[in-house]
Design a protein around this motif. Sequence first.
Motif, PDB file in Angstrom:
ATOM      1  N   VAL A 116       0.839  -1.193   0.000  1.00 15.30           N
ATOM      2  CA  VAL A 116       0.000   0.000   0.000  1.00 15.30           C
ATOM      3  C   VAL A 116       0.879   1.251   0.000  1.00 15.30           C
ATOM      4  CG1 VAL A 116      -0.224   0.027   2.530  1.00 15.30           C
ATOM      5  CG2 VAL A 116      -1.925   1.198   1.115  1.00 15.30           C
ATOM      6  N   MET A 117       0.518   2.218  -0.855  1.00 12.45           N
ATOM      7  CA  MET A 117       1.246   3.482  -0.938  1.00 12.45           C
ATOM      8  C   MET A 117       0.324   4.637  -0.590  1.00 12.45           C
ATOM      9  SD  MET A 117       3.623   2.986  -4.337  1.00 12.45           S
ATOM     10  CE  MET A 117       4.565   4.464  -3.967  1.00 12.45           C
ATOM     11  N   VAL A 118       0.931   5.730  -0.116  1.00 11.88           N
ATOM     12  CA  VAL A 118       0.145   6.909   0.251  1.00 11.88           C
ATOM     13  C   VAL A 118      -0.031   7.772  -0.997  1.00 11.88           C
ATOM     14  CG1 VAL A 118      -0.119   8.804   1.877  1.00 11.88           C
ATOM     15  CG2 VAL A 118       1.188   6.791   2.548  1.00 11.88           C
ATOM     16  N   ASP A 119      -0.892   7.304  -1.896  1.00 13.48           N
ATOM     17  CA  ASP A 119      -1.211   8.097  -3.084  1.00 13.48           C
ATOM     18  C   ASP A 119      -2.194   9.201  -2.728  1.00 13.48           C
ATOM     19  OD1 ASP A 119       0.121   6.694  -5.454  1.00 13.48           O
ATOM     20  OD2 ASP A 119      -0.855   5.022  -4.458  1.00 13.48           O
ATOM     21  N   GLU A 120      -3.201   8.842  -1.933  1.00 19.01           N
ATOM     22  CA  GLU A 120      -4.207   9.811  -1.499  1.00 19.01           C
ATOM     23  C   GLU A 120      -4.067  10.031   0.006  1.00 19.01           C
ATOM     24  OE1 GLU A 120      -6.046  11.355  -3.664  1.00 19.01           O
ATOM     25  OE2 GLU A 120      -5.334  10.125  -5.342  1.00 19.01           O
ATOM     26  N   TYR A 121      -4.315  11.255   0.459  1.00 17.37           N
ATOM     27  CA  TYR A 121      -4.144  11.560   1.880  1.00 17.37           C
ATOM     28  C   TYR A 121      -4.968  12.798   2.231  1.00 17.37           C
ATOM     29  CZ  TYR A 121      -1.016  15.309   0.320  1.00 17.37           C
ATOM     30  OH  TYR A 121      -0.496  16.425  -0.295  1.00 17.37           O
ATOM     31  N   GLY A 122      -5.159  12.988   3.528  1.00 19.88           N
ATOM     32  CA  GLY A 122      -5.802  14.207   4.013  1.00 19.88           C
ATOM     33  C   GLY A 122      -7.259  14.342   3.650  1.00 19.88           C
ATOM     34  N   SER A 123      -7.943  13.200   3.400  1.00 24.27           N
ATOM     35  CA  SER A 123      -9.365  13.266   3.069  1.00 24.27           C
ATOM     36  C   SER A 123     -10.065  12.030   3.615  1.00 24.27           C
ATOM     37  CB  SER A 123      -9.568  13.336   1.549  1.00 24.27           C
ATOM     38  OG  SER A 123      -9.284  12.076   0.956  1.00 24.27           O
ATOM     39  N   PRO A 124     -11.377  12.101   3.818  1.00 28.00           N
ATOM     40  CA  PRO A 124     -12.112  10.946   4.350  1.00 28.00           C
ATOM     41  C   PRO A 124     -12.063   9.725   3.433  1.00 28.00           C
ATOM     42  CG  PRO A 124     -13.401  12.963   4.572  1.00 28.00           C
ATOM     43  CD  PRO A 124     -12.226  13.304   3.718  1.00 28.00           C
ATOM     44  N   SER A 125     -11.818   9.950   2.149  1.00 33.19           N
ATOM     45  CA  SER A 125     -11.815   8.833   1.194  1.00 33.19           C
ATOM     46  C   SER A 125     -10.424   8.261   0.952  1.00 33.19           C
ATOM     47  CB  SER A 125     -12.402   9.301  -0.150  1.00 33.19           C
ATOM     48  OG  SER A 125     -11.562  10.296  -0.746  1.00 33.19           O
TER      49      SER A 125
ATOM     50  N   ILE B 208       2.495   9.237  10.644  1.00 39.14           N
ATOM     51  CA  ILE B 208       2.346   8.288  11.743  1.00 39.14           C
ATOM     52  C   ILE B 208       2.223   6.919  11.089  1.00 39.14           C
ATOM     53  CG2 ILE B 208       0.965   7.580  13.717  1.00 39.14           C
ATOM     54  CD1 ILE B 208       0.005  10.461  13.985  1.00 39.14           C
ATOM     55  N   THR B 209       3.290   6.149  11.173  1.00 42.66           N
ATOM     56  CA  THR B 209       3.398   4.924  10.398  1.00 42.66           C
ATOM     57  C   THR B 209       4.288   3.942  11.128  1.00 42.66           C
ATOM     58  OG1 THR B 209       4.130   4.046   8.244  1.00 42.66           O
ATOM     59  CG2 THR B 209       5.385   5.855   9.140  1.00 42.66           C
ATOM     60  N   SER B 210       4.329   2.712  10.672  1.00 43.20           N
ATOM     61  CA  SER B 210       5.279   1.696  11.109  1.00 43.20           C
ATOM     62  C   SER B 210       4.831   0.943  12.340  1.00 43.20           C
ATOM     63  CB  SER B 210       6.661   2.301  11.365  1.00 43.20           C
ATOM     64  OG  SER B 210       7.500   1.399  12.044  1.00 43.20           O
ATOM     65  N   CYS B 211       5.059  -0.368  12.295  1.00 41.92           N
ATOM     66  CA  CYS B 211       4.756  -1.255  13.423  1.00 41.92           C
ATOM     67  C   CYS B 211       5.450  -0.823  14.703  1.00 41.92           C
ATOM     68  CB  CYS B 211       5.189  -2.672  13.063  1.00 41.92           C
ATOM     69  SG  CYS B 211       6.867  -2.770  12.394  1.00 41.92           S
ATOM     70  N   THR B 212       6.597  -0.168  14.593  1.00 46.32           N
ATOM     71  CA  THR B 212       7.353   0.215  15.781  1.00 46.32           C
ATOM     72  C   THR B 212       6.481   0.957  16.781  1.00 46.32           C
ATOM     73  OG1 THR B 212       9.289   0.473  14.372  1.00 46.32           O
ATOM     74  CG2 THR B 212       9.437   1.361  16.600  1.00 46.32           C
ATOM     75  N   ASN B 213       5.730   1.921  16.302  1.00 46.24           N
ATOM     76  CA  ASN B 213       4.969   2.783  17.209  1.00 46.24           C
ATOM     77  C   ASN B 213       3.459   2.624  17.123  1.00 46.24           C
ATOM     78  OD1 ASN B 213       6.934   4.559  18.681  1.00 46.24           O
ATOM     79  ND2 ASN B 213       7.636   4.918  16.592  1.00 46.24           N
TER      80      ASN B 213
ATOM     81  N   CYS C 166       2.768  -0.787   5.848  1.00 48.54           N
ATOM     82  CA  CYS C 166       4.055  -0.192   6.218  1.00 48.54           C
ATOM     83  C   CYS C 166       4.266   1.208   5.642  1.00 48.54           C
ATOM     84  CB  CYS C 166       5.198  -1.104   5.769  1.00 48.54           C
ATOM     85  SG  CYS C 166       5.223  -2.660   6.669  1.00 48.54           S
ATOM     86  N   THR C 167       3.686   1.524   4.536  1.00 50.44           N
ATOM     87  CA  THR C 167       3.697   2.837   3.875  1.00 50.44           C
ATOM     88  C   THR C 167       5.038   3.567   3.960  1.00 50.44           C
ATOM     89  OG1 THR C 167       2.688   4.012   5.777  1.00 50.44           O
ATOM     90  CG2 THR C 167       1.208   3.051   4.164  1.00 50.44           C
ATOM     91  N   THR C 168       5.041   4.745   4.591  1.00 48.94           N
ATOM     92  CA  THR C 168       6.174   5.671   4.522  1.00 48.94           C
ATOM     93  C   THR C 168       7.485   5.066   5.010  1.00 48.94           C
ATOM     94  OG1 THR C 168       4.630   7.513   4.809  1.00 48.94           O
ATOM     95  CG2 THR C 168       6.958   7.972   5.212  1.00 48.94           C
ATOM     96  N   CYS C 169       7.420   4.218   6.015  1.00 45.82           N
ATOM     97  CA  CYS C 169       8.645   3.684   6.618  1.00 45.82           C
ATOM     98  C   CYS C 169       9.470   2.846   5.638  1.00 45.82           C
ATOM     99  CB  CYS C 169       8.299   2.855   7.845  1.00 45.82           C
ATOM    100  SG  CYS C 169       9.703   2.507   8.909  1.00 45.82           S
ATOM    101  N   ILE C 170       8.815   2.232   4.650  1.00 46.09           N
ATOM    102  CA  ILE C 170       9.568   1.457   3.667  1.00 46.09           C
ATOM    103  C   ILE C 170       9.683   2.188   2.332  1.00 46.09           C
ATOM    104  CG2 ILE C 170       9.015  -0.772   4.678  1.00 46.09           C
ATOM    105  CD1 ILE C 170       6.992  -1.105   2.306  1.00 46.09           C
ATOM    106  N   GLY C 171       9.358   3.484   2.336  1.00 42.35           N
ATOM    107  CA  GLY C 171       9.489   4.263   1.113  1.00 42.35           C
ATOM    108  C   GLY C 171       8.222   4.376   0.304  1.00 42.35           C
ATOM    109  N   ASN C 172       7.101   3.831   0.798  1.00 44.40           N
ATOM    110  CA  ASN C 172       5.836   3.926   0.092  1.00 44.40           C
ATOM    111  C   ASN C 172       5.084   5.194   0.488  1.00 44.40           C
ATOM    112  OD1 ASN C 172       6.435   1.516  -1.083  1.00 44.40           O
ATOM    113  ND2 ASN C 172       4.839   0.330  -0.090  1.00 44.40           N
ATOM    114  N   SER C 173       5.823   6.305   0.542  1.00 49.63           N
ATOM    115  CA  SER C 173       5.227   7.572   0.962  1.00 49.63           C
ATOM    116  C   SER C 173       4.387   8.203  -0.133  1.00 49.63           C
ATOM    117  CB  SER C 173       6.324   8.555   1.373  1.00 49.63           C
ATOM    118  OG  SER C 173       7.248   8.740   0.321  1.00 49.63           O
TER     119      SER C 173
END
Length: 922
Positions: free
Chosen positions: A131-140, A464-469, A533-540
């Motif tokens: 999964v990548m963060v293509d869309e953000y900052g919206s309910p959808s 806010i991403t990653s299993c760590t936190n 995992c998104t941003t933490c693995i570069g899928n920002s």
Amino acid sequence: MSNKTTPDTLKSLEVGGATYHYYSLSKAADALGDIKRLPKTLKVLLENQLRFAEDESVAQEDLQALVDWQKDARSDREIGYRPARVLMQDFTGVPGVVDLAAMRDAVEKLGENPTRINPLSPVDLIIDHSVMVDEYGSPSAFRDNVAIEMERNKERYEFLRWGQQAFDNFRVVPPGTGICHQVNLEYLGKTVWTKEVEGKTYAFPDTLVGTDSHTTMINGLGILGWGVGGIEAEAAMLGQPVSMLIPEVVGFKLTGKLKEGITATDLVLTVTQMLRNKGVVGKFVEFYGDGLKDLPLADRATIANMSPEYGATCGFFPVDDETLRYLHLTGRDDDQVALVEAYCKEQGLWREPGDEPIFSDTLELDMDDVEASLAGPKRPQDRVALSDMKATFEKLLEEDSKGEPTPVGEKERSSEEKGRLFSEGGQTAVGVGNSYFERTNSQDVSHEGQDFKLHPGAVVIAAITSCTNTSNPSVMMAAGLLARNAVKKGLKTKPWVKTSLAPGSKVVTEYLAAANLQEDLNELGFNLVGYGCTTCIGNSGPLADAIEKAITDGDLTVASVLSGNRNFEGRIHPLSPTNWLASPPLVVAYALAGNVRLDLTSEPLGEDKDGKPVYLKDIWPSQSEIADAVEKVKTDMFRKEYAAVFDGDDQWKSLEVPDSKVYEWSKDSTYIQHPPFFEGMGKEPEAVADVKDAHILALLGDSVTTDHISPAGSIKPDSPAGRYLQDKGVKPADFNSYGSRRGNHEVMMRGTFANVRIRNEMLDDVEGGFTRHVPSGEEMAIYDAAMKYAEEDTPLVVVAGKEYGTGSSRDWAAKGTLLLGVRAVLAESYERIHRSNLIGMGVAPLQFPEGEDRKSLGLTGDETISIEGLNELKPGSKVKVTVKSDKGEKKLDALCRIDTVNELEYYRHGGILHYVLRSMLD
């Protein structure tokens, strides 16, 4: 588990009316020696050896070596370790499933039932890396990202969906569910595992290996586990032991408690820095001390997660009352929790107050000394106190200005300009202190109806991403509470910040909603974007076009702030050269501040509705507020979200998958292809042929890593892999990465030895994956040369220096080597795991005799090499190597680094998968 028993150590335990059989460590101690002060991690390994004591891979000397470890707190003994289960994520798991599917094909061609091929150890594969963060900052955003993910990865997901229904002992957690390590912690892990054998229930420690380095997170739950390469994982799931040296164990003593306002993230960044400075690579770390009684299990898991960042094989926390509390909270069955307590106390695996095991080395931390921290700009062990963050960034720019190239377009300030304040783009005036830089490269930006300036140090990603936190309710609730307080003050996220919230499980969404905090996070742009995992693995995902243009035009040094575990340069986003690990509440704070060139301990984040400055301390939640919010986390949430964890949504269920036990390969697929590993394989292995007049494919120096050998990163259009994909009709924009195409050997073999930094000594001053085809004298890509040699029916070898194959255990470093036609590697020394992987693929690892190397022999790459005696090998034996050139020939007695009987069996069969396949057909 062996069906045989060892009567001298076998005992039974009654728990909740059920009888469990187990291999008693106390009875073993009667025969082998006292183990009371043996580290608990080594007690787990000892139990593992006891359970398989009648297997040929375990010797009596292995048991004794573990007990005798206490004498010197170290050992050079290699043992075979069998974990209870295997954990996979989708990037690294796909090749394993491809190999299983290919094994079924091979069995069918041999006239046998293909359904005999199944994992022998339980395997869970969680789809979380795509999964990548293509869309953000919206309910959808969540819905849109899941749809894009399914479209982008349809081929791979159809294949995994087929595996889910085709194989026994193999489960798949569909996309959009959670991160593998958080799902493991909250649901899959049992702490004590059980298995039925001949009508009896056996209990033993829950252990695992995983195809992701952060598998170590599960050690927070008292479960011994770590990350391995694909070949090792495949071997483990097919019942083969994982070879390992009995490790050194470093004890880390924790005392005291965290102060008000200090988070688990601050603690883990401190621990990471300390252990990196200590030097624990290849070692176990075991946490002990009375400070553990006040350390929540989620905090322990946060520390255990980052074992790869501090370099340890694992960071283990013993089982105690806190372990039981967490198991209850997360919905584990009462009988299971009772078994954990009874078994661990009986086996000496329970943490007792004042425990002081024998360790190889120790260090200590009073948690009262921990301060608010970040880590960066490109290494997780480089901790920076929050109060030093501004000065650290300024120093980075200043240091860059003294080297080459010059720093991101900034110029030295004149003396009269030093110390000037700025107040642009709606930001509160911030002093640049003693910085020697003018903001002359700040860029004017128009974005979504707002006009502002983008300055150096701008936070362009706050994730806010990653299993760590995200597995830790206290820091997630802290982020939500800080957001609530900020919204009440009228603060807003800066318009240039790409915000995202990617929890590691759906339970996080449940408890943020129960605490009424998700709406406040949404208000600041931290809408749910996915469970992965998104941003933490570069899928920002991409930045806004206007932001990317401003960064590029102004040559701006900008920043990302994320609650992840890795921040290597170029990993998070190619336009963000500085990346800072931080707690979730600090991620929100930096989204409000908009720039890392502020001292958040003394300078305001912004202004409230009345124009008054608002400082971080004004909106930081108290420990009591956080504790009250954490009380909203209930057992029912875990039971609800994990009740149908393997089912998936309608898109997953609607994938068209053939109801076949043998996979229907598509020649048109560019993601999944039938690997040739088993072509022509018979029921019995053929004699190993000697190597006659092989050419040298590559002549390499010292410390060639698996990153140099294995395909990784982006695929270049003019590379052999790029040309292959274009021939298949794939446009460069759709190449994706080598990682996403690990299920296609045609791509991966073309990327083997193709690293842009590798240096082949057969060529003068050339970097990259090139070689010389000796018969023609033509310089070409290593893949192209290998195929030319294959047409000429010429075997190949690789010659290298010291420490060949260091780095991560990358299975394609060995698989690709084999597929290029390499029969043997001749090096001065090997990294242990890659040596094992070469054997696992049927490639002979040979070692130069003492005093000889490529330089003493004057090798140029024009020579031919013959190897005799490969069919008469014994562990640790020597083979005759003849090196011929136009100057004559030289004979060597090279040491064959096939060190054990098991390794020899793998090699004689052509590889570990061939050995296992034939064993299953016996």
